[in-house]
Design a protein around this motif. Structure first.
Motif, mmCIF file in Angstrom:
data_model
loop_
_atom_site.group_PDB
_atom_site.id
_atom_site.type_symbol
_atom_site.label_atom_id
_atom_site.label_comp_id
_atom_site.label_asym_id
_atom_site.label_seq_id
_atom_site.Cartn_x
_atom_site.Cartn_y
_atom_site.Cartn_z
ATOM 1 N N ASN A 161 20.212 -17.784 10.576
ATOM 2 C CA ASN A 161 21.341 -17.090 11.208
ATOM 3 C C ASN A 161 21.265 -17.081 12.733
ATOM 4 O O ASN A 161 22.077 -16.443 13.398
ATOM 5 N N GLY A 162 20.253 -17.747 13.284
ATOM 6 C CA GLY A 162 20.136 -17.844 14.736
ATOM 7 C C GLY A 162 19.234 -16.819 15.374
ATOM 8 O O GLY A 162 18.927 -16.909 16.568
ATOM 9 N N THR A 163 18.792 -15.811 14.605
ATOM 10 C CA THR A 163 17.886 -14.808 15.151
ATOM 11 C C THR A 163 16.463 -15.356 15.208
ATOM 12 O O THR A 163 16.137 -16.348 14.542
ATOM 13 N N THR A 164 15.624 -14.712 15.994
ATOM 14 C CA THR A 164 14.225 -15.111 16.114
ATOM 15 C C THR A 164 13.337 -14.012 15.569
ATOM 16 O O THR A 164 13.505 -12.837 15.916
ATOM 17 N N LYS A 165 12.407 -14.355 14.704
ATOM 18 C CA LYS A 165 11.480 -13.409 14.102
ATOM 19 C C LYS A 165 10.071 -13.654 14.631
ATOM 20 O O LYS A 165 9.651 -14.802 14.812
ATOM 21 N N SER A 166 9.363 -12.566 14.881
ATOM 22 C CA SER A 166 7.945 -12.668 15.206
ATOM 23 C C SER A 166 7.167 -12.609 13.900
ATOM 24 O O SER A 166 7.371 -11.689 13.092
ATOM 25 N N VAL A 167 6.311 -13.589 13.659
ATOM 26 C CA VAL A 167 5.547 -13.616 12.417
ATOM 27 C C VAL A 167 4.077 -13.883 12.717
ATOM 28 O O VAL A 167 3.731 -14.469 13.746
ATOM 29 N N MET A 168 3.224 -13.440 11.794
ATOM 30 C CA MET A 168 1.799 -13.739 11.869
ATOM 31 C C MET A 168 1.513 -14.827 10.851
ATOM 32 O O MET A 168 1.763 -14.650 9.647
ATOM 33 N N ALA A 169 1.034 -15.974 11.324
ATOM 34 C CA ALA A 169 0.787 -17.122 10.453
ATOM 35 C C ALA A 169 -0.671 -17.153 10.020
ATOM 36 O O ALA A 169 -1.577 -16.987 10.845
#
Length: 199
Positions: free
Chosen positions: A51-59
């Motif tokens: 949807n164009g949003t940016t998520k912060s994730v822990m990989a």
């Protein structure tokens, strides 16, 4: 919508330089896991969503087979909400630290646990010196015996306000207005005290 892992990488990390950094970091962490036998060290990345949003994730990754086969379970933990909270806490602390009002966090026993920059400036002490002190160490009008009464009022949800004096490290005293609020977090009780110099 995405047929291959390569296509997903391009959509998830559209910036070429950032995508390359993630790939390099991922390979380095995998190599460290294989050579040391330790768990994969997670690292934080930003993923572009559909949807164009940016998520912060822990990989992170877990080895599922023989190291030579290179099969891993890859998990991306969404930490976006945590990052928002961290940012809000940082902004709040930054505002308090730069305020022209002195802020003190005190334990129920009156031990100074936190002070902002202006509290240090107004009293002439370093932050290290103020931490561990008590109000009666720099307030000649607030005796140690008064602490228990003030704390009892605070625990009863009363906002405690009084006029007093503060004494600088060099001995100079000045009039102040003191306002104390009760707070508790994660089982810890403390008072948040605002001090304004009266001119």
């Amino acid at each position: 919508d995405i047929s291959t892992l390569e296509d997903w990488w391009i959509k998830a990390y559209p910036d070429l330089n950032y995508r390359q950094w993630i790939a390099d970091t991922w390979r380095a962490h995998l190599q460290d896991m294989k050579s040391s036998g330790k768990a994969f060290e997670p690292f934080e990345v930003k993923v572009c969503c559909k949807n164009g949003t940016t998520k912060s994730v822990m990989a992170t990754a877990t080895q599922l087979s023989n190291p030579s086969e290179g099969v891993h379970l890859i998990v991306l933990y969404d930490i976006s909400d945590r990052k928002i909270i961290e940012k809000e806490l940082w902004l709040t602390k930054s505002i308090i630290d730069k305020s022209k009002t002195a802020f003190f966090r005190l334990s129920p026993q009156g031990v100074v646990q936190y002070v902002n920059d202006y509290a240090c400036q107004s009293l002439g002490y370093t932050r290290k010196e103020l931490l561990g002190m008590h109000p009666w160490d720099f307030d000649p009008d607030f005796p140690a015996m008064a602490q228990s009464g003030v704390w009892e009022r605070l625990r009863n949800k009363e906002i405690v306000h009084f006029d007093s004096r503060h004494r600088r490290k060099d001995g100079f005293t000045f009039d102040v207005e003191v306002t104390c609020h009760y707070n508790s977090f994660d089982g810890e009780e403390f008072s948040f005290t605002l001090v304004k110099e009266v001119t």
